[in-house]
Design a protein around this motif. Structure first.
Motif, mmCIF file in Angstrom:
data_model
loop_
_atom_site.group_PDB
_atom_site.id
_atom_site.type_symbol
_atom_site.label_atom_id
_atom_site.label_comp_id
_atom_site.label_asym_id
_atom_site.label_seq_id
_atom_site.Cartn_x
_atom_site.Cartn_y
_atom_site.Cartn_z
ATOM 1 N N THR A 1 -32.886 99.201 35.936
ATOM 2 C CA THR A 1 -33.999 100.161 36.533
ATOM 3 C C THR A 1 -34.925 100.708 35.641
ATOM 4 O O THR A 1 -34.547 100.720 34.462
ATOM 5 C CB THR A 1 -32.993 101.159 37.430
ATOM 6 O OG1 THR A 1 -32.400 102.023 36.244
ATOM 7 C CG2 THR A 1 -31.849 100.808 38.018
ATOM 8 N N THR B 1 -35.048 103.498 39.343
ATOM 9 C CA THR B 1 -35.567 102.913 40.317
ATOM 10 C C THR B 1 -35.408 101.124 39.890
ATOM 11 O O THR B 1 -36.087 100.989 38.917
ATOM 12 C CB THR B 1 -37.020 102.834 40.959
ATOM 13 O OG1 THR B 1 -36.816 104.522 41.458
ATOM 14 C CG2 THR B 1 -37.451 102.236 41.977
ATOM 15 N N ALA B 2 -35.057 100.370 40.863
ATOM 16 C CA ALA B 2 -35.133 98.723 40.240
ATOM 17 C C ALA B 2 -36.401 98.274 40.860
ATOM 18 O O ALA B 2 -36.652 97.888 41.945
ATOM 19 C CB ALA B 2 -33.825 98.124 41.085
ATOM 20 N N ALA C 1 -28.957 95.424 39.240
ATOM 21 C CA ALA C 1 -30.165 96.421 39.397
ATOM 22 C C ALA C 1 -30.125 97.193 40.635
ATOM 23 O O ALA C 1 -30.240 98.542 40.369
ATOM 24 C CB ALA C 1 -31.357 95.561 39.400
ATOM 25 N N GLU D 1 -29.327 101.272 40.522
ATOM 26 C CA GLU D 1 -30.185 102.089 41.499
ATOM 27 C C GLU D 1 -29.312 103.051 42.201
ATOM 28 O O GLU D 1 -29.566 104.475 42.178
ATOM 29 C CB GLU D 1 -31.445 101.483 42.302
ATOM 30 C CG GLU D 1 -32.261 102.153 42.960
ATOM 31 C CD GLU D 1 -32.846 101.298 44.014
ATOM 32 O OE1 GLU D 1 -34.202 100.834 43.477
ATOM 33 O OE2 GLU D 1 -32.340 101.013 45.018
#
Length: 394
Positions: free
Chosen positions: A9, A13-14, A133, A137
């Protein structure tokens, strides 16, 4: 220890780029199946990849267990607690095919031209990067998946009879457990796949009689017998291809994929070996086909004798389920892609006894798998991540 672990991330955030960076890290860890091993393969087998997954999953709060399927070749099971006890398993095989034919450094994990490059980038470390990921997140946002997630890294998918998937299936059977849903990771261009052929292999040993090459009539040429077997198998393939009525998966196929024999240039060969692969379509039974092909091989080889064994002591009927099943329908809606069947085989063949619903799904195209140059589009990673965000919140 002063190091920063890449969780896939950026600021929690991925993103496509952050998933690509995580995947690049994975590609740089060689995990070539031992049956494909060669001088360029690096570390033998999947242990380093399993350790890497275990470390990342533990850092994200999973309960992690390594299960040594074969010496130095562990499956990894990582369980992420959800808001409900409903269980979703995601199977990602850890091994890759060989790299001897690849161009450049097969494990460089280069990111460029909107792609991640290198062995395993599409088949199928991409899904492992995506799932880790997306889970990262969620952890960063203080959220749990709705269902409990079991992320399963399996060994021996690319060769050796799907031993890792078989070990996971046996583990569930021994514990009297089932999984409501299993997603098997493979490159499907984010299309949910609900069926593909099964298969079996025949390992054939032909025994003839040696003689001096100046007197071939005194021997029984094992290579000639092998050639007759090949001709018989080719005729069988023509028969299969000419069938007018076939199932959803199409006609079964058969081919001779390996042949070896001969002792010297002046000796009538008394031994040769062949491998015959048979893909099993829906409506066919692998045991019946094994028996039928065994008789065909024996008749073609006469007067030579043959010994026929079922490769890996196992075969599998086709994987197939209703395209309208809940998981298939849901993933079709999430991905925006119509469900389909596939030409290739997967670990899904091992899970019919322990799963209510199975889908084969993942980013990228199978056309890039096993190639001299392998890559996956970062845009495909983003599409897969969007599907998993919805799936884990469902």
């Amino acid at each position: 220890m002063g190091t920063t672990m890449n969780d896939g991330t950026h600021n929690g955030t991925a993103t496509g780029q952050s998933i690509a960076e995580l995947l690049s890290e994975m590609v740089r860890i060689p995990s070539v199946n031992p049956l494909h091993h060669g001088p360029r393969s690096g570390t033998v087998a999947e242990a380093d990849m399993a350790d890497w997954v275990a470390e990342r999953a533990t850092a994200l709060g999973a309960d992690v267990e390594l299960d040594e399927v074969e010496p130095g070749r562990p499956n990894v099971y990582a369980r992420f607690a959800g808001q409900t006890e409903r269980m979703l398993a995601v199977d990602v095989h850890l091994d890759t095919v060989g790299v001897e034919h690849m161009e450049g450094d097969p494990f460089d994990g280069r990111i460029g031209e909107g792609r991640v490059w290198g062995r395993g980038s599409v088949d199928t470390k991409a899904t492992m990067a995506v799932v880790l990921a997306v889970l990262g997140e969620m952890v960063a946002a203080g959220r749990q998946p709705m269902c409990t997630i079991e992320l399963v890294g399996t060994v021996s998918e690319e060769g050796g009879g799907l031993a890792g998937a078989g070990a996971y299936r046996d583990r569930l059977l021994e514990r009297n457990e089932r999984r409501e849903q299993i997603v098997v990771a493979e490159p499907t261009m984010c299309v949910p796949v609900y069926g593909h052929k099964g298969g079996l292999g025949l390992e054939v040993e032909v025994e003839g009689r040696a003689a001096h090459s100046s007197k071939p009539h005194l021997g029984i040429n094992a290579l000639s017998a092998g050639a007759r077997i090949i001709a018989a198998i080719d005729a069988e393939q023509e028969r299969l291809a000419s069938q007018r009525e076939v199932g959803v998966l199409g006609a079964g196929t058969v081919s001779v994929n390996e042949m070896a024999g001969g002792r010297a240039r002046n000796i009538i060969p008394d031994h040769c070996e062949l491998y015959i692969g048979r893909r099993i379509a829906d409506g066919e039974d692998y045991q019946a086909e094994f028996a039928r092909l065994t008789e065909l091989v024996r008749a073609a080889a006469l007067p030579a004798r043959v010994k026929v064994q079922l490769a890996n002591d196992m075969g599998e009927n086709a994987f197939f389920q209703a395209p309208g099943s809940d998981l298939v329908t849901a993933m079709a809606e999430m991905s925006g892609n119509e469900p389909a069947v596939a030409d290739f085989g997967t670990n899904a063949l091992r899970y019919g006894e322990v799963a209510d619903q199975i889908v084969v799904f993942g980013p990228g195209s199978i056309d890039q798998a096993h190639q001299a140059i392998e890559w996956v589009e970062i845009a495909e990673l983003e599409r897969a991540a969007n599907v998993y965000r919805q799936l884990l919140a469902r």
